[in-house]
Design a protein around this motif. Structure first.
Motif, PDB file in Angstrom:
ATOM      1  N   GLN A 133       0.846  -1.193   0.000  1.00  0.00           N
ATOM      2  CA  GLN A 133       0.000   0.000   0.000  1.00  0.00           C
ATOM      3  C   GLN A 133       0.880   1.241   0.000  1.00  0.00           C
ATOM      4  N   ALA A 134       1.936   1.188   0.786  1.00  0.00           N
ATOM      5  CA  ALA A 134       2.866   2.327   0.829  1.00  0.00           C
ATOM      6  C   ALA A 134       3.553   2.489  -0.517  1.00  0.00           C
ATOM      7  N   GLU A 135       3.915   1.354  -1.134  1.00  0.00           N
ATOM      8  CA  GLU A 135       4.602   1.374  -2.422  1.00  0.00           C
ATOM      9  C   GLU A 135       3.734   2.023  -3.500  1.00  0.00           C
ATOM     10  N   PHE A 136       2.480   1.632  -3.566  1.00  0.00           N
ATOM     11  CA  PHE A 136       1.602   2.164  -4.616  1.00  0.00           C
ATOM     12  C   PHE A 136       0.957   3.488  -4.232  1.00  0.00           C
ATOM     13  N   ASN A 137       0.941   3.762  -2.932  1.00  0.00           N
ATOM     14  CA  ASN A 137       0.305   4.976  -2.411  1.00  0.00           C
ATOM     15  C   ASN A 137      -1.124   5.136  -2.924  1.00  0.00           C
ATOM     16  N   THR A 138      -1.835   4.002  -2.923  1.00  0.00           N
ATOM     17  CA  THR A 138      -3.233   4.010  -3.354  1.00  0.00           C
ATOM     18  C   THR A 138      -4.101   3.834  -2.122  1.00  0.00           C
ATOM     19  N   THR A 139      -5.299   4.376  -2.193  1.00  0.00           N
ATOM     20  CA  THR A 139      -6.242   4.199  -1.092  1.00  0.00           C
ATOM     21  C   THR A 139      -6.696   2.742  -1.051  1.00  0.00           C
ATOM     22  N   PHE A 140      -6.511   2.109   0.108  1.00  0.00           N
ATOM     23  CA  PHE A 140      -6.967   0.734   0.293  1.00  0.00           C
ATOM     24  C   PHE A 140      -8.183   0.738   1.210  1.00  0.00           C
ATOM     25  N   VAL A 141      -9.235   0.055   0.791  1.00  0.00           N
ATOM     26  CA  VAL A 141     -10.358  -0.191   1.704  1.00  0.00           C
ATOM     27  C   VAL A 141     -10.402  -1.692   1.928  1.00  0.00           C
ATOM     28  N   TYR A 142     -10.227  -2.059   3.189  1.00  0.00           N
ATOM     29  CA  TYR A 142      -9.987  -3.448   3.528  1.00  0.00           C
ATOM     30  C   TYR A 142     -11.069  -3.904   4.481  1.00  0.00           C
TER      31      TYR A 142
END
Lengths: 353, 368, 287
Positions: free
Chosen positions: B183-192
């Motif tokens: 998530q840090a690598e892609f810096n995309t919003t994750f909804v988990y």
């Protein structure tokens, strides 16, 4: 006096034999030839049991050929199909006339059948039921159809039907003024007749609604009015006549085609006693009438028409006056190999556009 | 001027034939954050996620992604991607085709697809496996391929539907860390979404606890753990010892509760309006309880009692002891201090416990 | 000693299967082949030779009928697939529980009556004085009675109706095993309905499609009643020719040769179909 004594002793012998051993008679026959009530009477009287398989000429031969004449104890092919089948495949055994009550059978038919079913000096067939094929016409719609070739008339285009089988070839040949039966023995002459008939039937193809296969199919077509004239068996026409007075069987001008269905013993049949008992039983006048009422066709039994119902007799007489009866073309025995020529002709008609 | 939230839900509601699965839920997920929805099965979290993905449409309310309403937009038109519970990799395609599927649908040129697929596989740490088949991969590799298949499309929001559920424990622990790193690598919003509170606590920037179609609390892992908003959150997030009883005294924020067994306990009240006579619940974390081999008395040691060791559950640094109250027979869990001072405890020994009322939470019944 | 006994057990278990294969499949075909290579030269006289096969290739009627039968059987198979796939998809993916069972049973209902009765049913519907013609006249679509029977279209209708169940059953089975989340994932990644069908659903259902097609093709190719009863004057079917040769022409030699050619044709088409769809027989039929 002497013959009746002989037949009496035969009958006594037959009866005593049946009481000793009850057999199962495996009967290979046509639909309607062995009505249930006749079978019940026979079983009650003789103790034999009857198993019926209904079929037609070609299937009978094919079935018996497949088993080398086994699997059935009594068959009922038409008289013209016995000698050649015997010659080719050897599927029947000769009739033992001493076990048959000849007095019950119309002598002219007995001798004609005997002549036609003789192979190598032995007789293989006894007459049972006879009938004709000709035309079934809806008089209200197609009064003008009086002979086979009239089926090709433009006035009945798309409303006629016939089978793509050998009786059609022969019927058309007669209607075209040819004599196919006389040419049976002469392959070249017969081929010449077939070629002419082929030409006629190919040109007639557009007129035909469909080539029918089964008796019920053609009756349905005629009953619904989708077909107004067809080449078919006499009984079909009489049955339809009972429902719709406009439809009946017409003996064609060039002659109805007459057939006699016979009794023949398959070569490996196991219940000869029962088979002869059945033959003698169904040729009794009372039983013969029952069969006529059920099947619609008349038998070769002496006095067999006495118990036939009046309606059927009337229909028969309406279709056949004396001249029409005299005009019937009776099928002579088919020489071996003829079917191959006819088959090729039928194939070509089928393939033509 | 703050950037607009990637995902905004406004009073989102979903009714089914005979029940309400999601009940007027509102929240915002800022760009680049890891947002978890935590709740027991049947709480409506899957329905909520499927509404965000577009497989189900809300009965009422609005749903915005990057400021655009998604009402009436099909799942194939939304800038979100989803990692399915069982990953849903296409077994009829190679890995490369799997990852390239979305790009093919967009009509991207074959050469560019090849390049982008190669790139994303490198980023998830699986370079050069384009030609392998799905069933040739291990569980963890499949996980990363499933994420790569979504990330190659550069979605605004990545939805993850309990993707670790099918993995064995060790791999699950490993993947938690890896997911956070990805998530840090892609810096995309994750909804988990998950029902496993430890997954949510470890990975998330923000967590929402969902129960019976509603949001009980939104906050950071620390907020939820130390400042639960109600009894459900207190019980669901982290381990806790729970006591039930009647309020006998209210002293500012400290209330006294008497359990049925007759023990008086003191705890800090959450919320307002506690009155003597009301029923209440008290939650105490196992690590908040102090142990002592000698009897503890005095104001410093409220909630002190004498207990008997039932069993010691050794688990390294996370070892626990289960203690039984000799009078009421009820048991509590206590974390053993990491000094190892109490590792020698044996069954049947007597030990003394106490906790600071400030570290125990009291919830008055009726507001949860 | 022990291994000898287990071997004996193995052969004992194998024996019924071998017996079945040898007596019911291999022996009749050897017999059929022997008959097919004997040429009739006279009454009860035969010679060995390939003349019967030559007859087939020299008579246009025979090989045209052969080609026609193959073409129409393939068309029937394609049509059955096109009709059966949406039905199977609906049953497998869009229904649940009791509805699913009911729909499945409804597909079975036509098979509670014999093929003959089913075919007669179509005759009643399609004939000139039949239900369809009357209905169209009643609604004013057509002015006078129209014959729908006795043509190749009627044969196709009859064949599709007779064989569609054998397409639906394997399709439902394979589509049932397709995880819904794969379809959802397809949509989620931006796929359209068509691309998901092409790239996900059909590749997954391929074994079912192929096994359904093989069965339907074989059934159509070997069907006898439907083409005879529903077909018209020019609607020849190869099994009809075989029947004619065996029964009405007494020409078992040519009939046997035809039988072998039909066997070769069906094997060749199935082989080709498997090659084209990149499936194996064990993968499709052995499930």
């Amino acid at each position: 006096m002497k013959t009746s004594l002989v037949s009496m002793t035969v009958l006594a012998a037959a009866l005593s034999a049946t009481t000793v051993s009850a057999e199962t008679l495996r009967l290979l026959t046509w639909g309607g030839y062995a009505p249930a009530e006749v079978i019940e009477m026979f079983e009650a009287e003789t103790g034999h049991t009857v198993e019926v398989t209904t079929s037609n000429n070609e299937e009978m031969i094919a079935k018996l050929r497949a088993t080398n004449g086994g699997g059935f104890d009594l068959a009922q092919p038409s008289q013209d199909r016995i000698a050649s089948a015997q010659e080719e495949f050897g599927i029947y055994k000769p009739i033992d006339m001493s076990k048959v009550e000849e007095a019950q059978i119309v002598p002219s038919m007995l001798s004609a059948t005997a002549t036609n079913t003789t192979f190598d000096g032995e007789v293989y067939g006894l007459p049972h039921i006879w009938g004709t094929s000709g035309l079934i016409v809806n008089k209200a719609e197609a009064e003008q159809v009086a002979d086979y070739t009239d089926l090709c008339d433009a006035s009945v285009a798309g409303k006629v039907s016939y089978r793509l089988k050998r009786p059609t070839l022969i019927g058309f040949a007669y209607a075209m003024g040819l004599d196919p039966f006389a040419a049976y023995g002469d392959t070249e002459a017969y081929q010449g007749i077939l070629d002419k008939v082929e030409e006629k039937l190919v040109s007639c193809k557009a007129n035909v609604k469909t080539y029918w296969d089964g008796g019920d199919e053609i009756k349905n077509l005629l009953r619904s009015g989708e077909v107004v004239a067809a080449m078919a068996w006499d009984t079909g026409g009489w049955q339809l006549n009972a429902d719709n007075a406009d439809i009946t069987f017409v003996a064609p001008k060039s002659g109805a085609l007459g057939w006699i269905d016979t009794f023949a013993l398959p070569s490996r049949g196991r219940a000869d006693e029962a088979a002869y008992a059945w033959i003698n039983f169904v040729m009794r006048p009372d039983v013969a009438s029952m069969i006529t009422n059920a099947a619609g066709n008349f038998t070769a039994a002496v006095g067999g028409d006495e118990g036939v119902n009046a309606d059927l007799k009337a229909r028969y007489q309406a279709s056949f006056d004396q001249a029409a009866i005299d005009n019937i073309n009776w099928y002579p025995p088919v020489p071996a190999g003829l079917e191959t020529l006819e088959g090729a002709t039928l194939d070509r008609i089928n393939a033509a556009k | 001027m703050t950037s607009p939230a990637d995902l905004v839900c406004r009073e989102l509601t979903k009714d089914f034939d005979n029940f309400r699965a999601v009940d007027q839920v509102s929240f915002e997920v800022p760009q680049g954050s890891f947002f978890s929805i935590l709740g027991p099965s049947g709480c409506g979290k899957t329905t909520l996620l499927r509404m965000i993905a577009g497989f189900q449409f809300p009965t009422s309310g609005d749903l915005l992604i990057k400021g655009n309403s998604m009402l009436g937009v099909g799942p194939n038109k939304r800038p979100v991607s989803m990692v399915f519970q069982h990953l849903a990799l296409f077994p009829m395609m190679s890995i490369g085709k799997n990852i390239g599927f979305g790009l093919r649908q967009r009509g991207v040129a074959a050469s560019e697809i090849k390049q982008r697929v190669g790139l994303v596989l490198e980023r998830v740490g699986l370079p050069g496996i384009e030609d392998r088949q799905v069933d040739q991969l291990s569980g963890g590799q499949k996980q990363r391929v499933a994420i790569a298949r979504c990330m190659v499309l550069e979605p605004d929001v990545l939805l993850l539907d309990e993707p670790l559920g099918a993995l064995d424990l060790k791999l699950r622990e490993h993947m938690k860390i890896e997911l956070k790193a990805l998530q840090a690598e892609f810096n995309t919003t994750f909804v988990y979404i998950t029902h496993d509170q430890s997954e949510a606590l470890v990975m998330s920037d923000n967590i929402v606890v969902m129960n019976k179609g509603r949001f009980d609390q939104i906050g950071t892992a620390k907020d939820l753990y130390y400042e639960p908003a109600n009894a459900f959150v207190a019980g669901f997030v982290g381990d806790a010892n729970r006591f039930e009883g009647k309020i006998t005294a209210v002293n500012g924020q400290i209330v006294t509760v008497q359990t049925e067994a007759g023990v008086s306990l003191h705890a800090q009240l959450t919320g307002q309006g506690a009155a003597v006579g009301q029923m209440a619940q008290i939650f105490v974390r196992p690590e908040a309880i102090e142990l002592s081999k000698t009897a503890l008395q005095g104001a410093d040691h409220s909630n002190a009692s004498e207990r008997i060791v039932d069993s010691v559950l050794f688990n390294g640094a996370n070892s626990l002891v289960i203690l039984r109250d000799p009078i009421s027979g009820e048991t509590i869990q206590v974390t053993l201090p990491q000094t190892g001072a109490f590792l020698g405890l044996g069954k049947g020994e007597t030990i003394y416990t106490s906790w600071n009322p400030a570290q125990a939470r009291c919830f008055v019944d009726g507001d949860a | 000693m022990g291994s000898d006994r287990s071997k004996l057990g193995f052969y004992l278990l194998l024996a019924p299967l071998l017996l079945w294969l040898v007596t019911l499949i291999i022996l009749p075909h050897i017999g059929l082949f022997a008959v097919s290579i004997s040429e009739k030269v006279g009454v009860r006289e035969y010679e060995t030779g390939l003349g019967n096969y030559a007859v087939f290739f020299n008579e246009p009627l025979y090989w045209r009928t052969f080609a026609r039968t193959a073409f129409m059987s393939i068309s029937t198979t394609v049509l059955t697939l096109l009709l059966g796939f949406p039905i199977a998809y609906y049953i497998a993916k869009l229904t649940r529980g009791r509805t699913k069972t009911t729909l499945f049973l409804m597909c079975l209902i036509p098979f509670w009556v014999s093929e003959l009765v089913r075919t007669f049913g179509w005759m009643i519907l399609l004939r000139e004085t039949g239900v369809l013609s009357n209905f169209l006249q009643y609604t004013g679509v057509i002015g006078g009675p129209v014959e729908f029977l006795y043509n190749d279209g009627a044969i196709m209708v009859g064949l599709v109706y007779t064989s569609i169940l054998f397409m639906i059953v394997p399709l439902v089975t394979t589509l049932d095993s397709l995880d819904d989340s794969l379809i959802e994932a397809g949509y989620d990644l931006g796929g359209s309905g068509f691309s998901i069908l092409r790239e996900i659903v059909i590749p997954h259902a391929m074994p079912g499609i192929v096994s359904g097609c093989i069965v339907v093709f074989m059934l159509s190719l070997g069907n006898y009643l439907t083409p005879i009863l529903l077909g018209g004057k020019d609607s020849l079917w190869f099994t009809g020719l075989i029947y004619t040769q065996f029964i009405t022409r007494f020409n078992w030699e040519l009939g046997s040769a035809f039988g072998f050619l039909l066997l070769a044709l069906s094997s060749a088409v199935v082989f080709l179909g498997l090659k084209l769809s990149r499936q194996s027989l064990s993968n499709t039929m052995g499930r």
